[in-house]
Enzyme design. Structure first.
Site, mmCIF file in Angstrom:
data_model
loop_
_atom_site.group_PDB
_atom_site.id
_atom_site.type_symbol
_atom_site.label_atom_id
_atom_site.label_comp_id
_atom_site.label_asym_id
_atom_site.label_seq_id
_atom_site.Cartn_x
_atom_site.Cartn_y
_atom_site.Cartn_z
ATOM 1 N N GLY A 18 1.422 13.503 -24.662
ATOM 2 C CA GLY A 18 1.972 13.016 -23.392
ATOM 3 C C GLY A 18 3.480 12.887 -23.312
ATOM 4 N N ASN A 20 5.519 15.059 -22.106
ATOM 5 C CA ASN A 20 5.914 15.510 -20.758
ATOM 6 C C ASN A 20 5.588 14.449 -19.712
ATOM 7 O OD1 ASN A 20 7.082 18.371 -20.573
ATOM 8 N ND2 ASN A 20 5.408 18.609 -22.053
ATOM 9 N N ASN A 110 1.405 23.726 -13.712
ATOM 10 C CA ASN A 110 1.119 23.635 -15.148
ATOM 11 C C ASN A 110 2.372 24.027 -15.922
ATOM 12 O OD1 ASN A 110 -0.403 23.389 -17.574
ATOM 13 N ND2 ASN A 110 -0.614 25.614 -17.657
ATOM 14 N N HIS A 112 3.512 25.712 -19.520
ATOM 15 C CA HIS A 112 2.936 26.487 -20.623
ATOM 16 C C HIS A 112 4.054 26.928 -21.573
ATOM 17 C CE1 HIS A 112 0.134 29.056 -22.713
ATOM 18 N NE2 HIS A 112 1.069 29.989 -22.710
HETATM 19 C C1 GRF Z 1 3.525 21.253 -24.051
HETATM 20 O O1 GRF Z 1 4.174 22.084 -24.962
HETATM 21 C C2 GRF Z 1 3.035 22.057 -22.867
HETATM 22 O O2 GRF Z 1 3.797 23.188 -22.602
HETATM 23 C C3 GRF Z 1 1.649 22.477 -23.290
HETATM 24 O O3 GRF Z 1 1.148 21.413 -24.043
HETATM 25 C C4 GRF Z 1 2.223 20.677 -24.612
HETATM 26 C C5 GRF Z 1 2.015 19.256 -24.213
HETATM 27 O O4 GRF Z 1 2.858 18.370 -24.893
HETATM 28 N N1 GRF Z 1 0.855 22.831 -22.149
HETATM 29 P P1 GRF Z 1 2.903 16.842 -24.486
HETATM 30 O O5 GRF Z 1 1.465 16.306 -24.572
HETATM 31 O O6 GRF Z 1 3.432 16.741 -23.093
HETATM 32 O O7 GRF Z 1 3.788 16.173 -25.494
#
Ligand code: GRF
Length: 192
Positions: A18, A20, A110, A112
């Site tokens: 989490g 992000n 999303n 990625h």
């Molecule tokens: C990120 O690298 C995102 O691009 C991918 O999963 C990862 C999630 O990281 N889809 P976090 O859980 O937000 O730390």
């Protein structure tokens, strides 16, 4: 500067760490931010990222997605009730069905960790290294019914150095993502 009328009710979907989510919450608290995070959805009751929601008293919804139809229906119901007009997937490890995407009439984003359309799916960092790529990066895109295939909103790249490995790339890309996701949201919503 673009002006937004009120903030858009937003839900963030996560499955794990989490980082992000944490960063999007921070972004949402800024004056210039067009979003207000009012719901966090997860398929994983042990997701570390849930702590960021708890700390900020953001309501969260746990649906294990084992029965996808049931979980999606419950999620849609809540999302409609909360008048959520933007969904941000951030490390959400379940694939939403086309039924969900059809029923939800607002954008789903999303993030990625690759330069889409290259390296859809999992283990991107290992695969770019195996293929001796010179660059990698991350992409924010709209979600459609095909995996990692919707319209690209924003993408940023970094150069892969000789001594990079999947771990160092992951770290560098996460850092980049924490700026990329807010910038992509600003770009998307500026066009609405
Ligand atoms: C990120 O690298 C995102 O691009 C991918 O999963 C990862 C999630 O990281 N889809 P976090 O859980 O937000 O730390």
């Amino acid at each position: 500067m673009v002006k937004f009328v009120g903030k858009i009710n937003t839900a963030v979907f996560i499955s794990g760490r989490g980082s992000n989510l944490k960063n999007l919450i921070k972004f949402s608290e800024k004056k210039i931010s067009p979003i207000k995070i009012i719901l966090v959805v997860t398929n994983n009751k042990n997701a570390k990222g849930l702590n960021f929601a708890k700390n900020k008293k953001i309501p969260f919804l746990i649906n294990n997605f084992k029965n996808k139809t049931l979980s999606e229906n419950k999620t849609i119901k809540r999302i409609k009730k909360n008048k959520i007009e933007l969904i941000c997937l951030a490390g959400f490890m379940k694939i939403l069905t086309s039924n969900f995407i059809k029923k939800y009439k607002h954008p789903i984003l999303n993030i990625h960790p690759s330069l889409l359309p290259k390296y859809k799916g999992l283990n991107t960092h290992q695969r770019v290294i195996n293929n001796n790529e010179q660059f990698t990066g991350s992409t924010v895109h709209l979600v459609n019914s095909k995996l990692d295939s919707g319209k690209i909103i924003l993408q940023r790249k970094i150069k892969i150095l000789k001594n990079d490995n999947p771990k160092t790339l992951e770290k560098k890309i996460l850092k980049l993502e924490h700026k990329l996701y807010p910038d992509a949201i600003l770009k998307l919503l500026a066009n609405f």
